[in-house]
Motif scaffolding. Structure first.
Motif, PDB file in Angstrom:
ATOM      1  N   GLU A  34      -4.089  27.819   6.770  1.00  0.00           N
ATOM      2  CA  GLU A  34      -4.834  27.439   7.974  1.00  0.00           C
ATOM      3  C   GLU A  34      -5.237  26.033   8.071  1.00  0.00           C
ATOM      4  O   GLU A  34      -5.209  25.546   9.191  1.00  0.00           O
ATOM      5  CB  GLU A  34      -6.473  28.033   7.384  1.00  0.00           C
ATOM      6  N   GLN A  35      -5.094  25.163   6.769  1.00  0.00           N
ATOM      7  CA  GLN A  35      -5.107  23.922   6.986  1.00  0.00           C
ATOM      8  C   GLN A  35      -3.839  23.056   7.755  1.00  0.00           C
ATOM      9  O   GLN A  35      -4.207  22.187   8.491  1.00  0.00           O
ATOM     10  CB  GLN A  35      -5.315  23.373   5.614  1.00  0.00           C
ATOM     11  N   HIS A  60      -2.729  21.363  15.182  1.00  0.00           N
ATOM     12  CA  HIS A  60      -3.424  21.322  16.533  1.00  0.00           C
ATOM     13  C   HIS A  60      -4.059  19.878  16.796  1.00  0.00           C
ATOM     14  O   HIS A  60      -3.827  19.351  18.035  1.00  0.00           O
ATOM     15  CB  HIS A  60      -4.725  22.292  16.525  1.00  0.00           C
ATOM     16  N   ARG A  61      -4.620  19.408  15.568  1.00  0.00           N
ATOM     17  CA  ARG A  61      -5.102  17.923  15.853  1.00  0.00           C
ATOM     18  C   ARG A  61      -3.915  17.113  16.130  1.00  0.00           C
ATOM     19  O   ARG A  61      -4.362  16.057  16.938  1.00  0.00           O
ATOM     20  CB  ARG A  61      -5.723  17.213  14.577  1.00  0.00           C
ATOM     21  N   ILE A  62      -2.932  17.043  15.529  1.00  0.00           N
ATOM     22  CA  ILE A  62      -1.720  16.148  15.854  1.00  0.00           C
ATOM     23  C   ILE A  62      -1.248  16.319  17.384  1.00  0.00           C
ATOM     24  O   ILE A  62      -0.983  15.509  18.033  1.00  0.00           O
ATOM     25  CB  ILE A  62      -0.600  16.457  14.835  1.00  0.00           C
ATOM     26  N   ALA A  63      -1.012  17.502  17.669  1.00  0.00           N
ATOM     27  CA  ALA A  63      -0.792  18.016  19.233  1.00  0.00           C
ATOM     28  C   ALA A  63      -1.975  17.447  19.967  1.00  0.00           C
ATOM     29  O   ALA A  63      -1.586  16.933  21.045  1.00  0.00           O
ATOM     30  CB  ALA A  63      -0.580  19.348  19.396  1.00  0.00           C
ATOM     31  N   GLU A  72       2.848  25.112  19.566  1.00  0.00           N
ATOM     32  CA  GLU A  72       3.937  26.572  19.648  1.00  0.00           C
ATOM     33  C   GLU A  72       4.163  26.587  17.930  1.00  0.00           C
ATOM     34  O   GLU A  72       4.046  27.994  17.603  1.00  0.00           O
ATOM     35  CB  GLU A  72       5.089  26.405  19.996  1.00  0.00           C
ATOM     36  N   GLY A  73       4.567  25.667  17.237  1.00  0.00           N
ATOM     37  CA  GLY A  73       4.879  25.822  15.755  1.00  0.00           C
ATOM     38  C   GLY A  73       3.638  26.148  14.931  1.00  0.00           C
ATOM     39  O   GLY A  73       3.757  26.729  14.030  1.00  0.00           O
ATOM     40  N   ALA A  74       2.322  25.602  15.268  1.00  0.00           N
ATOM     41  CA  ALA A  74       1.070  25.682  14.557  1.00  0.00           C
ATOM     42  C   ALA A  74       0.719  27.258  14.786  1.00  0.00           C
ATOM     43  O   ALA A  74       0.125  27.908  13.984  1.00  0.00           O
ATOM     44  CB  ALA A  74       0.135  24.897  14.640  1.00  0.00           C
TER      45      ALA A  74
END
Length: 86
Positions: A18-19, A25-28, A82-84
């Protein structure tokens, strides 16, 4: 390992997953914001090229570089999302 240890390990793996998803998502999001900023930089270079004809070629080249970087960041942001989500 007993059942309690297995359960704690499973919970730790779930929390780590989850982390990692949250950070992805934050990086994206950050990459997308950087891309938007680079588009703004490119616009400024293009505006400067119009009012500084003696430097237009150099400024337009910088604008192209900024737009290329923005596109690279957008692709990276899409790949991270997409990876996340996998």
């Amino acid at each position: 390992m007993d059942d309690a240890e297995l359960e704690r390990a499973a919970q730790a793996r779930h929390a780590a997953r989850e982390q990692a998803e949250h950070l992805g998502h934050r990086i994206a999001d950050l990459a997308a914001r950087i891309a938007d900023t680079e588009e703004g930089v490119a616009d400024v270079y293009e505006d400067a090229a119009r009012v500084r004809p003696h430097a237009a070629e150099r400024l337009q080249a910088r604008a192209r570089e900024a737009r290329a970087f923005a596109e690279k960041e957008r692709r990276a942001a899409g790949e991270r999302v997409e990876g996340a989500d996998d």
